[in-house]
Design a protein around this motif. Structure first.
Motif, PDB file in Angstrom:
ATOM      1  N   LEU A 170      48.748  44.411  39.646  1.00  0.00           N
ATOM      2  CA  LEU A 170      47.829  44.954  40.639  1.00  0.00           C
ATOM      3  C   LEU A 170      48.253  44.498  42.030  1.00  0.00           C
ATOM      4  CD1 LEU A 170      44.483  44.331  38.754  1.00  0.00           C
ATOM      5  CD2 LEU A 170      45.351  46.574  39.473  1.00  0.00           C
ATOM      6  N   PRO A 171      47.849  45.204  43.074  1.00  0.00           N
ATOM      7  CA  PRO A 171      48.191  44.782  44.438  1.00  0.00           C
ATOM      8  C   PRO A 171      47.726  43.351  44.714  1.00  0.00           C
ATOM      9  CG  PRO A 171      47.300  47.003  44.456  1.00  0.00           C
ATOM     10  CD  PRO A 171      47.120  46.486  43.063  1.00  0.00           C
ATOM     11  N   ALA A 172      48.494  42.637  45.509  1.00  0.00           N
ATOM     12  CA  ALA A 172      48.168  41.238  45.811  1.00  0.00           C
ATOM     13  C   ALA A 172      46.972  41.115  46.741  1.00  0.00           C
ATOM     14  CB  ALA A 172      49.385  40.556  46.435  1.00  0.00           C
ATOM     15  N   LYS A 173      46.828  42.051  47.666  1.00  0.00           N
ATOM     16  CA  LYS A 173      45.719  41.979  48.618  1.00  0.00           C
ATOM     17  C   LYS A 173      44.451  42.552  47.987  1.00  0.00           C
ATOM     18  CE  LYS A 173      48.610  42.081  52.747  1.00  0.00           C
ATOM     19  NZ  LYS A 173      48.902  42.754  54.038  1.00  0.00           N
ATOM     20  N   SER A 174      43.332  41.862  48.228  1.00  0.00           N
ATOM     21  CA  SER A 174      42.087  42.204  47.542  1.00  0.00           C
ATOM     22  C   SER A 174      41.614  43.625  47.836  1.00  0.00           C
ATOM     23  CB  SER A 174      40.997  41.193  47.907  1.00  0.00           C
ATOM     24  OG  SER A 174      40.775  41.186  49.309  1.00  0.00           O
ATOM     25  N   ALA A 175      41.710  44.076  49.077  1.00  0.00           N
ATOM     26  CA  ALA A 175      41.230  45.419  49.419  1.00  0.00           C
ATOM     27  C   ALA A 175      42.012  46.488  48.658  1.00  0.00           C
ATOM     28  CB  ALA A 175      41.333  45.650  50.923  1.00  0.00           C
ATOM     29  N   ALA A 176      43.341  46.340  48.622  1.00  0.00           N
ATOM     30  CA  ALA A 176      44.172  47.310  47.900  1.00  0.00           C
ATOM     31  C   ALA A 176      43.923  47.217  46.400  1.00  0.00           C
ATOM     32  CB  ALA A 176      45.640  47.068  48.212  1.00  0.00           C
ATOM     33  N   ARG A 177      43.718  46.005  45.906  1.00  0.00           N
ATOM     34  CA  ARG A 177      43.454  45.825  44.473  1.00  0.00           C
ATOM     35  C   ARG A 177      42.139  46.502  44.070  1.00  0.00           C
ATOM     36  NH1 ARG A 177      44.307  40.710  44.321  1.00  0.00           N
ATOM     37  NH2 ARG A 177      42.170  39.999  44.579  1.00  0.00           N
ATOM     38  N   ARG A 178      41.118  46.331  44.876  1.00  0.00           N
ATOM     39  CA  ARG A 178      39.827  46.941  44.566  1.00  0.00           C
ATOM     40  C   ARG A 178      39.900  48.459  44.636  1.00  0.00           C
ATOM     41  NH1 ARG A 178      36.210  42.663  48.146  1.00  0.00           N
ATOM     42  NH2 ARG A 178      36.487  40.884  46.739  1.00  0.00           N
ATOM     43  N   GLU A 179      40.665  48.973  45.578  1.00  0.00           N
ATOM     44  CA  GLU A 179      40.827  50.416  45.676  1.00  0.00           C
ATOM     45  C   GLU A 179      41.528  50.968  44.440  1.00  0.00           C
ATOM     46  OE1 GLU A 179      42.659  53.803  48.710  1.00  0.00           O
ATOM     47  OE2 GLU A 179      42.855  51.678  49.187  1.00  0.00           O
ATOM     48  N   ARG A 180      42.586  50.268  43.979  1.00  0.00           N
ATOM     49  CA  ARG A 180      43.298  50.705  42.770  1.00  0.00           C
ATOM     50  C   ARG A 180      42.360  50.696  41.557  1.00  0.00           C
ATOM     51  NH1 ARG A 180      48.510  49.642  41.026  1.00  0.00           N
ATOM     52  NH2 ARG A 180      49.121  50.112  43.179  1.00  0.00           N
ATOM     53  N   LEU A 181      41.588  49.640  41.409  1.00  0.00           N
ATOM     54  CA  LEU A 181      40.690  49.533  40.260  1.00  0.00           C
ATOM     55  C   LEU A 181      39.578  50.567  40.314  1.00  0.00           C
ATOM     56  CD1 LEU A 181      40.459  45.653  39.914  1.00  0.00           C
ATOM     57  CD2 LEU A 181      41.652  47.246  38.408  1.00  0.00           C
ATOM     58  N   GLU A 228      40.744  35.996  40.660  1.00  0.00           N
ATOM     59  CA  GLU A 228      40.358  37.015  41.632  1.00  0.00           C
ATOM     60  C   GLU A 228      40.447  38.412  41.035  1.00  0.00           C
ATOM     61  OE1 GLU A 228      42.716  36.625  45.102  1.00  0.00           O
ATOM     62  OE2 GLU A 228      42.001  34.610  45.594  1.00  0.00           O
ATOM     63  N   SER A 229      41.495  38.654  40.267  1.00  0.00           N
ATOM     64  CA  SER A 229      41.658  39.983  39.666  1.00  0.00           C
ATOM     65  C   SER A 229      40.578  40.263  38.633  1.00  0.00           C
ATOM     66  CB  SER A 229      43.043  40.111  39.026  1.00  0.00           C
ATOM     67  OG  SER A 229      44.048  40.155  40.017  1.00  0.00           O
ATOM     68  N   LEU A 230      40.225  39.258  37.848  1.00  0.00           N
ATOM     69  CA  LEU A 230      39.143  39.440  36.875  1.00  0.00           C
ATOM     70  C   LEU A 230      37.818  39.723  37.572  1.00  0.00           C
ATOM     71  CD1 LEU A 230      39.952  36.709  34.208  1.00  0.00           C
ATOM     72  CD2 LEU A 230      39.983  39.190  33.871  1.00  0.00           C
ATOM     73  N   ALA A 231      37.568  39.026  38.669  1.00  0.00           N
ATOM     74  CA  ALA A 231      36.343  39.268  39.433  1.00  0.00           C
ATOM     75  C   ALA A 231      36.307  40.702  39.953  1.00  0.00           C
ATOM     76  CB  ALA A 231      36.230  38.269  40.574  1.00  0.00           C
ATOM     77  N   ASP A 232      37.440  41.203  40.420  1.00  0.00           N
ATOM     78  CA  ASP A 232      37.500  42.580  40.903  1.00  0.00           C
ATOM     79  C   ASP A 232      37.371  43.578  39.756  1.00  0.00           C
ATOM     80  OD1 ASP A 232      37.697  41.876  43.557  1.00  0.00           O
ATOM     81  OD2 ASP A 232      39.888  41.893  43.590  1.00  0.00           O
ATOM     82  N   LEU A 233      37.883  43.231  38.587  1.00  0.00           N
ATOM     83  CA  LEU A 233      37.712  44.090  37.418  1.00  0.00           C
ATOM     84  C   LEU A 233      36.240  44.196  37.036  1.00  0.00           C
ATOM     85  CD1 LEU A 233      40.782  42.972  35.296  1.00  0.00           C
ATOM     86  CD2 LEU A 233      40.239  45.349  35.851  1.00  0.00           C
ATOM     87  N   VAL A 234      35.541  43.078  37.078  1.00  0.00           N
ATOM     88  CA  VAL A 234      34.105  43.095  36.787  1.00  0.00           C
ATOM     89  C   VAL A 234      33.382  43.995  37.773  1.00  0.00           C
ATOM     90  CG1 VAL A 234      31.997  41.694  36.801  1.00  0.00           C
ATOM     91  CG2 VAL A 234      34.064  40.825  35.687  1.00  0.00           C
ATOM     92  N   ARG A 235      33.752  43.861  39.026  1.00  0.00           N
ATOM     93  CA  ARG A 235      33.108  44.650  40.077  1.00  0.00           C
ATOM     94  C   ARG A 235      33.393  46.136  39.921  1.00  0.00           C
ATOM     95  NH1 ARG A 235      34.063  43.692  46.593  1.00  0.00           N
ATOM     96  NH2 ARG A 235      32.771  45.425  47.324  1.00  0.00           N
ATOM     97  N   ALA A 236      34.628  46.484  39.604  1.00  0.00           N
ATOM     98  CA  ALA A 236      35.021  47.893  39.557  1.00  0.00           C
ATOM     99  C   ALA A 236      34.662  48.578  38.242  1.00  0.00           C
ATOM    100  CB  ALA A 236      36.523  48.026  39.803  1.00  0.00           C
ATOM    101  N   LEU A 237      34.789  47.855  37.124  1.00  0.00           N
ATOM    102  CA  LEU A 237      34.613  48.463  35.804  1.00  0.00           C
ATOM    103  C   LEU A 237      33.313  48.072  35.117  1.00  0.00           C
ATOM    104  CD1 LEU A 237      38.241  48.114  34.397  1.00  0.00           C
ATOM    105  CD2 LEU A 237      37.302  49.823  35.946  1.00  0.00           C
TER     106      LEU A 237
END
Length: 279
Positions: free
Chosen positions: A137-148, A169-178
């Protein structure tokens, strides 16, 4: 050994006993080995008593080196391509070389073996008849959240690679997105001494990783079950909420809030002309 052939050779992802007999023979008998990191591959070759010359081929020099390597192949040499671990080209360099070799009419032959994504999927306990490999996944949080957010409605099992310093951080964004309830599996350090496979809901896995320093060390494959039959209903609800918010807020803000409220993928909302009335 066939002359003028580029052999794409899979190497172990941890346990050295996973190197196949055919891979060993190929690495011993080719004229040279193109390696992502010559030091790391040199250690592997030394372990098996192989003295084949190494050529550095990595993301920073692949464009420049591809022409030279293809010239060697066209002269009749046989060469092998390896990455640091696992199957080359899977989130690793080599695509440009393989493309150039094939364009030049040189034979390219796989020597299959370990692949972290496939190894992890085989023990995940998630649907594996259809899956989407997304690499890192993208390293930057904004891009990662957009991808998810764009992947939230994907019905296939999602497979990601992740590093130790971004796993939480990626798991937290996965929870948020999915959503916190989405079934998932984390495979860590596969085939190595501290191999761990954790399965559960995304929120549960995030809590386990946050609570245990050891679960934030090593190399990770994260797999998440695809959206179920309720994905369509989720998107429909997201569009309903988006339509209400869009009457009072800018489209991008309305889509962001609607996605957070309903769990629907933002692109499915923001891109809907029927809902937004945008041209």
């Amino acid at each position: 050994m066939s002359a003028a052939t580029l052999f794409v050779v899979a190497t172990p992802i941890g346990n050295l006993a996973d190197l196949s007999a055919r891979a060993l023979e190929t690495l011993r008998t080719v004229d040279a080995i193109c390696a992502e990191d010559t030091r790391r591959t040199g250690q592997l070759l030394s372990h098996f008593g192989i003295a084949t010359p190494l050529v550095a081929l990595h993301e920073h020099n692949e464009d420049a080196m591809a022409e030279r390597i293809v010239a060697r192949l066209q002269s009749g040499q046989s060469l092998a391509l390896v990455s640091d671990a696992g199957t080359p080209l899977v989130s690793d360099p080599g695509y440009r070389l393989v493309k150039a070799a094939r364009a030049a009419g040189v034979a390219v032959s796989p020597v299959p073996g370990a692949c972290a994504a496939i190894a992890a999927l085989s023990v995940a306990g998630l649907p594996s008849d259809r899956f989407a490999f997304e690499g890192f996944l993208p390293a930057k949080s904004a891009a990662r959240r957009e991808r998810l957010s764009a992947l939230a409605g994907e019905s296939r099992t999602l497979v990601f690679y992740e590093s130790s310093h971004r796993i939480a951080e990626s798991l937290a964004d996965l929870v948020r997105a999915l959503g916190p309830e989405r079934p998932a599996t984390i495979a860590r350090e596969l085939t190595k001494l501290f191999e761990t496979v954790l399965a559960g809901k995304l929120a549960e896995l995030l809590a386990k990783v946050q609570a245990d320093d050891n679960q934030r060390k090593g190399e990770f494959v994260v797999m998440v079950q695809g959206a179920g039959e309720d994905a369509g209903a989720q998107i429909a609800e997201g569009r309903r909420v988006y339509a209400l918010l869009n009457a009072h807020l800018p489209p991008s803000t309305a889509a962001k809030l609607a996605a957070e409220i309903t769990g629907a993928p933002r692109k499915a909302l923001y891109g809907s002309r029927e809902v937004s009335g945008e041209e």
